[in-house]
Design a protein around this motif. Structure first.
Motif, short mmCIF file in Angstrom:
data_model
loop_
_atom_site.label_atom_id
_atom_site.label_comp_id
_atom_site.label_asym_id
_atom_site.label_seq_id
_atom_site.Cartn_x
_atom_site.Cartn_y
_atom_site.Cartn_z
N TYR A 211 0.83 -1.21 0.00
CA TYR A 211 0.00 0.00 0.00
C TYR A 211 0.86 1.26 0.00
O TYR A 211 0.64 2.17 -0.81
N TYR A 212 1.85 1.32 0.91
CA TYR A 212 2.65 2.54 1.01
C TYR A 212 3.56 2.72 -0.21
O TYR A 212 3.93 3.86 -0.53
N ASP A 215 1.16 4.38 -2.52
CA ASP A 215 0.87 5.73 -2.05
C ASP A 215 2.06 6.67 -2.28
O ASP A 215 1.88 7.83 -2.64
N TYR A 218 2.12 7.38 -6.02
CA TYR A 218 0.99 8.27 -6.36
C TYR A 218 1.29 9.72 -5.95
O TYR A 218 1.12 10.66 -6.74
N LYS A 219 1.78 9.89 -4.73
CA LYS A 219 2.05 11.25 -4.25
C LYS A 219 3.26 11.87 -4.97
O LYS A 219 3.29 13.08 -5.20
N TYR A 253 -6.64 -1.36 3.59
CA TYR A 253 -6.38 -0.08 2.91
C TYR A 253 -7.29 0.15 1.70
O TYR A 253 -7.09 1.10 0.95
N GLN A 256 -9.23 3.79 0.96
CA GLN A 256 -8.31 4.88 0.62
C GLN A 256 -7.64 4.63 -0.73
O GLN A 256 -7.45 5.55 -1.53
N LEU A 257 -7.32 3.37 -0.97
CA LEU A 257 -6.68 2.99 -2.23
C LEU A 257 -7.57 3.33 -3.43
O LEU A 257 -7.11 3.88 -4.43
N ASP A 260 -7.76 7.15 -4.10
CA ASP A 260 -6.55 7.67 -4.75
C ASP A 260 -6.45 7.17 -6.19
O ASP A 260 -6.02 7.91 -7.08
#
Length: 271
Positions: A211-212, A215, A218-219, A253, A256-257, A260
């Protein structure tokens, strides 16, 4: 009166015992020290007495070198190492048991010594956020025991201890990667999570790492210059697909996934 008499008798016996021990401690006769050290060690085992282990250890420290190479040397070396072990002096216990296994490879105590040596190193392993040199050493020692005694008496416990230490190493690696993410160092986070996923395929932190990693990508993408954004969004999309492959709907997750990813997909369509 009777109770007072018993107390006085007990005090007399204690004082006599202490006096005898001090006399033996100062003696020049190794045989006398051997006899008392063995007696104190056996009593300490029966009574789980740290005080008697300490007394036995003081005597053993004096005579172990004198008996090295003699028939009694093997027994004394084991009592010496085990006294450290019982007193939770893990550094000296590990070292002395390791010496025992090297010096007496044919002893009937060698398996127990090998396991207790490894277990001593296990107790030296620090918190996950500190240097893990001792943890790696402990895993190596436990693995040596497991390999040498595949049907050993302590095999189950050795596997549990080794697994516990491996999780500690995994947690350290995971937290380092997560720290990169939380400090917005997304490039380093992606590299660290990639390495983590490759190195620890069975880790309990694996889903979070997937997940991270997504993330972070993505960020990184949405905060990039326009000319870099499309490629980075596609990289993030690949990480999203990886996550979905292993952790479908219902994972912790998931919500939230999806939020995003919808934003990511919309941005890609705009290109």
């Amino acid at each position: 009166m009777k109770k007072k008499g018993l107390l006085l008798l007990g005090l007399f016996l204690v004082l006599t015992s202490c006096g005898e021990y001090q006399k033996v401690l100062k003696s020049e006769e190794p045989g006398v020290k051997y006899t008392m050290a063995e007696k104190l060690y056996n009593q300490a085992k029966e009574e789980n007495s740290k005080a008697k282990f300490r007394k036995a250890l003081r005597l053993l420290e004096q005579i172990v070198p004198q008996y090295r190479g003699k028939p009694q040397g093997e027994k004394l070396a084991f009592l010496y190492a085990d006294s450290y072990f019982e007193l939770k002096d893990s550094y000296n216990a590990g070292y002395q048991f390791e010496r025992f296994t090297q010096s007496y490879p044919n002893s009937d105590k060698v398996e127990e010594a090998a396991f207790k040596s490894a277990k001593s190193y296990y107790f030296l392993s620090p918190r996950y956020d500190l240097d893990q040199t001792e943890t790696v050493k402990a895993i190596d020692e436990l693995q040596k025991y497991i390999d040498a005694y595949p049907n050993g008496e302590y095999l189950e416990e050795a596997n549990v201890l080794a697994a516990d230490l491996r999780v500690k190493l995994e947690k350290k690696a995971y937290e380092i990667a997560k720290q990169y993410h939380h400090t917005t160092n997304y490039k380093s986070a992606i590299v660290a999570f990639n390495n983590f996923i490759t190195e620890y395929p069975g880790s309990p932190f694996r889903e979070a790492a997937f997940y991270y990693r997504f993330d972070s990508a993505y960020k990184l993408a949405i905060n990039s210059y326009q000319y870099l954004m499309k490629e980075r969004l596609e990289t993030a999309k690949g990480f999203y697909n990886n996550y979905q492959k292993y952790y479908p709907e219902g994972s912790v997750y998931y919500n939230q996934l999806q939020t995003d990813f919808q934003d990511l997909d919309t941005r890609l369509q705009n290109f």
